[in-house]
Design a protein around this motif. Structure first.
Motif, mmCIF file in Angstrom:
data_model
loop_
_atom_site.group_PDB
_atom_site.id
_atom_site.type_symbol
_atom_site.label_atom_id
_atom_site.label_comp_id
_atom_site.label_asym_id
_atom_site.label_seq_id
_atom_site.Cartn_x
_atom_site.Cartn_y
_atom_site.Cartn_z
ATOM 1 N N UNK A 148 68.298 33.186 43.625
ATOM 2 C CA UNK A 148 66.979 32.548 43.604
ATOM 3 C C UNK A 148 66.128 33.194 42.516
ATOM 4 N N UNK A 149 65.459 32.398 41.690
ATOM 5 C CA UNK A 149 64.635 32.995 40.638
ATOM 6 C C UNK A 149 63.469 33.806 41.207
ATOM 7 N N UNK A 150 63.217 34.934 40.534
ATOM 8 C CA UNK A 150 62.086 35.790 40.862
ATOM 9 C C UNK A 150 61.035 35.557 39.781
ATOM 10 N N UNK A 151 59.866 35.077 40.213
ATOM 11 C CA UNK A 151 58.771 34.786 39.292
ATOM 12 C C UNK A 151 57.706 35.856 39.467
ATOM 13 N N UNK A 152 57.436 36.574 38.399
ATOM 14 C CA UNK A 152 56.424 37.629 38.427
ATOM 15 C C UNK A 152 55.139 37.078 37.814
ATOM 16 N N UNK A 153 54.061 37.260 38.565
ATOM 17 C CA UNK A 153 52.752 36.751 38.154
ATOM 18 C C UNK A 153 51.827 37.948 37.961
ATOM 19 N N UNK A 154 51.154 37.983 36.830
ATOM 20 C CA UNK A 154 50.208 39.055 36.542
ATOM 21 C C UNK A 154 48.805 38.484 36.430
ATOM 22 N N UNK A 155 47.851 39.184 37.035
ATOM 23 C CA UNK A 155 46.435 38.820 36.901
ATOM 24 C C UNK A 155 45.885 39.534 35.673
ATOM 25 N N UNK A 156 45.260 38.774 34.779
ATOM 26 C CA UNK A 156 44.719 39.296 33.530
ATOM 27 C C UNK A 156 43.285 38.812 33.381
ATOM 28 N N UNK A 157 42.402 39.714 32.977
ATOM 29 C CA UNK A 157 41.012 39.339 32.705
ATOM 30 C C UNK A 157 40.645 39.764 31.293
ATOM 31 N N UNK A 158 39.642 39.101 30.741
ATOM 32 C CA UNK A 158 39.228 39.359 29.364
ATOM 33 C C UNK A 158 38.258 40.530 29.221
ATOM 34 N N UNK A 159 37.756 41.062 30.327
ATOM 35 C CA UNK A 159 36.800 42.168 30.237
ATOM 36 C C UNK A 159 37.537 43.482 29.971
ATOM 37 N N UNK A 160 36.851 44.601 30.117
ATOM 38 C CA UNK A 160 37.505 45.889 29.876
ATOM 39 C C UNK A 160 37.862 46.615 31.163
ATOM 40 N N UNK A 161 37.922 45.883 32.281
ATOM 41 C CA UNK A 161 38.263 46.455 33.575
ATOM 42 C C UNK A 161 39.753 46.694 33.735
ATOM 43 N N UNK A 162 40.181 47.026 34.951
ATOM 44 C CA UNK A 162 41.582 47.380 35.191
ATOM 45 C C UNK A 162 42.583 46.245 34.955
ATOM 46 N N UNK A 163 42.107 45.009 34.888
ATOM 47 C CA UNK A 163 43.011 43.871 34.670
ATOM 48 C C UNK A 163 42.993 43.399 33.215
ATOM 49 N N UNK A 164 42.419 44.212 32.351
ATOM 50 C CA UNK A 164 42.365 43.921 30.925
ATOM 51 C C UNK A 164 43.671 44.339 30.256
ATOM 52 N N UNK A 165 44.151 43.518 29.341
ATOM 53 C CA UNK A 165 45.376 43.847 28.600
ATOM 54 C C UNK A 165 45.228 45.170 27.844
ATOM 55 N N UNK A 166 44.047 45.420 27.326
ATOM 56 C CA UNK A 166 43.880 46.615 26.496
ATOM 57 C C UNK A 166 44.005 47.909 27.287
ATOM 58 N N UNK A 167 43.935 47.840 28.613
ATOM 59 C CA UNK A 167 44.110 49.031 29.442
ATOM 60 C C UNK A 167 45.578 49.441 29.569
ATOM 61 N N UNK A 168 46.491 48.479 29.385
ATOM 62 C CA UNK A 168 47.918 48.787 29.483
ATOM 63 C C UNK A 168 48.465 48.791 30.897
ATOM 64 N N UNK A 169 47.708 48.249 31.843
ATOM 65 C CA UNK A 169 48.120 48.282 33.243
ATOM 66 C C UNK A 169 48.662 46.943 33.740
ATOM 67 N N UNK A 170 48.865 46.000 32.847
ATOM 68 C CA UNK A 170 49.446 44.703 33.221
ATOM 69 C C UNK A 170 50.970 44.862 33.145
ATOM 70 N N UNK A 171 51.473 45.715 34.001
ATOM 71 C CA UNK A 171 52.910 46.014 34.096
ATOM 72 C C UNK A 171 53.255 46.117 35.581
ATOM 73 N N UNK A 172 54.531 45.963 35.940
ATOM 74 C CA UNK A 172 54.895 46.068 37.359
ATOM 75 C C UNK A 172 54.442 47.405 37.963
ATOM 76 N N UNK A 173 53.979 47.341 39.195
ATOM 77 C CA UNK A 173 53.558 48.522 39.941
ATOM 78 C C UNK A 173 54.727 49.491 40.042
ATOM 79 N N UNK A 174 54.483 50.753 39.754
ATOM 80 C CA UNK A 174 55.539 51.762 39.847
ATOM 81 C C UNK A 174 56.152 51.730 41.247
ATOM 82 N N UNK A 175 57.473 51.734 41.297
ATOM 83 C CA UNK A 175 58.187 51.674 42.571
ATOM 84 C C UNK A 175 58.618 50.276 42.947
ATOM 85 N N UNK A 176 58.055 49.278 42.269
ATOM 86 C CA UNK A 176 58.428 47.888 42.527
ATOM 87 C C UNK A 176 59.602 47.514 41.628
ATOM 88 N N UNK A 177 60.579 46.824 42.194
ATOM 89 C CA UNK A 177 61.676 46.301 41.391
ATOM 90 C C UNK A 177 61.051 45.358 40.368
#
Length: 184
Positions: A44-73
């Motif tokens: 079964x396909x596994x679809x990974x969805x990331x929340x991204x925002x344009x501001x400078x908060x934790x969901x901003x691409x420029x923060x580098x945190x739009x990656x799988x949570x550590x410990x998650x396959x």
């Protein structure tokens, strides 16, 4: 009926929010990873969805945190980004699911009552069958305007109450794996 597993917002961004708590993290990751392993075993396909925002908060691409949570396959067959709560809104996900003949969604991820619940409701309205796997979702305590604080367990119970039989079938990881006839 063809299935897909949605892994919603299981990303490092959350560790950098003021409400982050790791109390339930270990059990969440165990359930999430078992579900992903079962999906892989069942083809079964596994679809990974990331929340991204344009501001400078934790969901901003420029923060580098739009990656799988550590410990998650981190396996995925398709990745989409969204900037609203619902994963099917202007993300290309609905089109991809339609193109691949997907009719049933297995919902998991972070936050139970927000992006997971919103995606479930929207997907149901679009005609998908839904398995909502509460134990493979994570959320955090919330304070109501009246001052009451609701625990993650209370929030999950409320989500199950409003989704069950209307928008989704509430399942455990083992329920889903049994339906898929896999053993992990």
């Amino acid at each position: 009926m063809s299935d897909a597993l949605l892994v919603i917002d299981v990303q490092e961004s959350f560790r950098h929010t003021p409400y982050w708590r790791s109390d339930d993290l270990e059990s969440f990751l165990a359930a999430q990873n078992k579900l992903i392993a079962g999906a892989r075993q069942a083809g079964i396909p596994v679809v990974r969805i990331f929340h991204v925002q344009d501001d400078d908060g934790p969901f901003s691409r420029m923060r580098g945190w739009i990656v799988p949570l550590a410990g998650s396959d981190s396996v995925s067959d398709f990745v989409v980004e969204k900037n609203v709560h619902g994963a099917l809104v202007q993300s290309g996900l609905h089109e991809w699911l339609t193109e691949h003949g997907i009719q049933r969604l297995i919902i998991s991820g972070i936050r139970t009552e927000q992006c997971c619940e919103t995606t479930t409701r929207h997907a149901s309205d679009l005609g998908y069958q839904i398995d909502f796997v509460t134990e493979a979702t994570l959320t955090f305590p919330m304070r109501h305007a009246n001052g009451n604080i609701y625990s993650p367990d209370e929030i999950k119970e409320k989500t199950e109450l409003v989704l069950a039989g209307r928008f989704a079938r509430i399942c455990t990881v083992d329920d889903v794996l049994s339906r898929l006839a896999v053993t992990v």
